[in-house]
Scaffold this active site. Structure first.
Site, PDB file in Angstrom:
ATOM      1  N   HIS A   1      14.448  10.445  -4.511  1.00 20.21           N
ATOM      2  CA  HIS A   1      15.420  11.078  -3.633  1.00 20.21           C
ATOM      3  C   HIS A   1      15.028  10.838  -2.184  1.00 20.21           C
ATOM      4  CE1 HIS A   1      15.747  13.204  -7.473  1.00 20.21           C
ATOM      5  NE2 HIS A   1      16.978  13.531  -7.121  1.00 20.21           N
TER       6      HIS A   1
ATOM      7  N   LYS B   1      17.060   6.784 -11.858  1.00 18.01           N
ATOM      8  CA  LYS B   1      17.997   7.565 -11.044  1.00 18.01           C
ATOM      9  C   LYS B   1      17.551   7.488  -9.587  1.00 18.01           C
ATOM     10  CE  LYS B   1      19.201  12.365  -9.974  1.00 18.01           C
ATOM     11  NZ  LYS B   1      18.889  13.778 -10.286  1.00 18.01           N
TER      12      LYS B   1
END
Length: 338
Positions: free
Chosen positions: A111, A136
């Site tokens: 992230h 991800k």
């Protein structure tokens, strides 16, 4: 798939949210076990879910909410695997101890809440080289063009991927991500329950944007507006597409610089038309390949339509005022398009 994050301070609250989420148009849930302020009742929470689950227990160092010890966090993930969750969002350091325990897919994530890194492709490639089953990545978009980088990296990922551009500028990554290979998009249970900046509700994503029906044949339209505006026009146009059964979707494009947007995004996304807010109408007229007499007389373009590879500017004063969609059957001709 549309995934609803379930996050609360107590197990009781999470159970209530799971029951509420069962009424929403979602394909799976994310159990945010890292935000609990009490010991997680992992098995009870998993048993309450009626859809596939991604379990997340991210440390504060990785942008999550878990403040407990390393061993305790890993034990929570291990219990989630043994309880039968389909996906585990984990860190690289968890791979060795979690692999082989059960059948859960291990999803390694990164992230960036500050921006979209220039070396995004390299970072995602490094994640792909781990033992993870899925990759991800979630970055923050500061321009619409940042979405193009996200789409490009996702489409070249060698493992199943979840790709997200966070923030208002990243909305299109949540709506169109599946076109570029993203397996899951996250959507909130309600407004105000967003787990990351830029999330819209699952209901809006499924019913207004018809997320699961977007395919390679879906015509893309948009509303070009300043940040924080344009959503009313988008709603009216998508409802119009739904009413006539047209395979099309309209997306809001927040852009502080209209010229920069027009130079890049219409061609990159294959847009077929744009409703243009007043702040960008003069730039839109100058950018178009040709214009109607009406647009030239006003000196502005409120509608841009693509026909035969050329962009035509028109000015339709009633389009936004009455919630009218200027794009229905746009290929028939300007007389019926605007």
């Amino acid at each position: 798939m549309i995934c609803i994050p379930i996050s609360a301070a107590t197990n009781r609250e999470m159970l209530a949210l799971i029951r509420q989420a069962a009424l929403e148009p979602a394909d799976c849930y994310e159990l945010r076990l890292d935000n609990l302020e009490e010991p997680a009742l992992v098995e009870e929470l998993v048993a309450a879910c009626d859809r596939p689950i991604m379990a997340t227990c991210r440390s504060t160092e990785e942008g999550g909410g878990y403040r407990g010890g390393f061993a305790n966090r890993r034990d929570i993930l291990r219990r989630a695997i043994l309880a039968g969750v389909e996906y585990i969002d984990c860190e690289a350091s968890d791979m060795t101890s979690l692999r082989g325990i059960g059948k859960s897919k291990l999803v390694i994530s990164m992230h960036d809440f500050s921006g979209t890194p220039a070396d995004l492709e390299y970072r995602v490639s490094a994640l792909s080289a781990t033992q993870a089953d899925w990759v991800k990545f979630a970055v923050t978009a500061h321009s619409q063009a940042d979405n193009l980088k996200v789409f490009d990296v996702a489409s070249h990922c060698h493992k199943p991927v979840i790709s997200i551009a966070m923030g208002e500028m990243g909305l299109i990554s949540r709506v169109l991500g599946r076109r570029y290979g993203s397996r899951i998009t996250f959507a909130s249970l309600d407004a105000g329950r967003e787990s990351a900046p830029g999330q819209i509700t699952a209901r809006e994503l499924a019913r207004l944007y018809r997320y699961d029906r977007i395919d390679d044949n879906t015509q893309l339209f948009g509303v070009l507006a300043a940040p924080g505006s344009g959503r009313h026009d988008v709603m009216a146009m998508n409802l119009a597409f739904i009413n006539v059964g047209q395979n099309a979707v309209c997306i809001p494009f927040a852009a502080p610089d209209g010229a920069e947007f027009l130079q890049t995004m219409p061609a990159a996304l294959g847009l077929q038309g744009l409703r243009v807010a007043e702040v960008h109408q003069k730039v839109a007229l100058e950018w178009a390949d040709e214009a109607t007499a009406r647009a030239r007389s006003v000196g502005a373009a409120s509608v841009l339509l693509r026909r035969d590879g050329r962009w035509i500017a028109d000015y339709d004063q009633t389009a936004s005022g009455e919630g009218r969609c200027p794009f229905l059957h746009f290929n028939i001709g300007m007389a019926t398009s605007a």
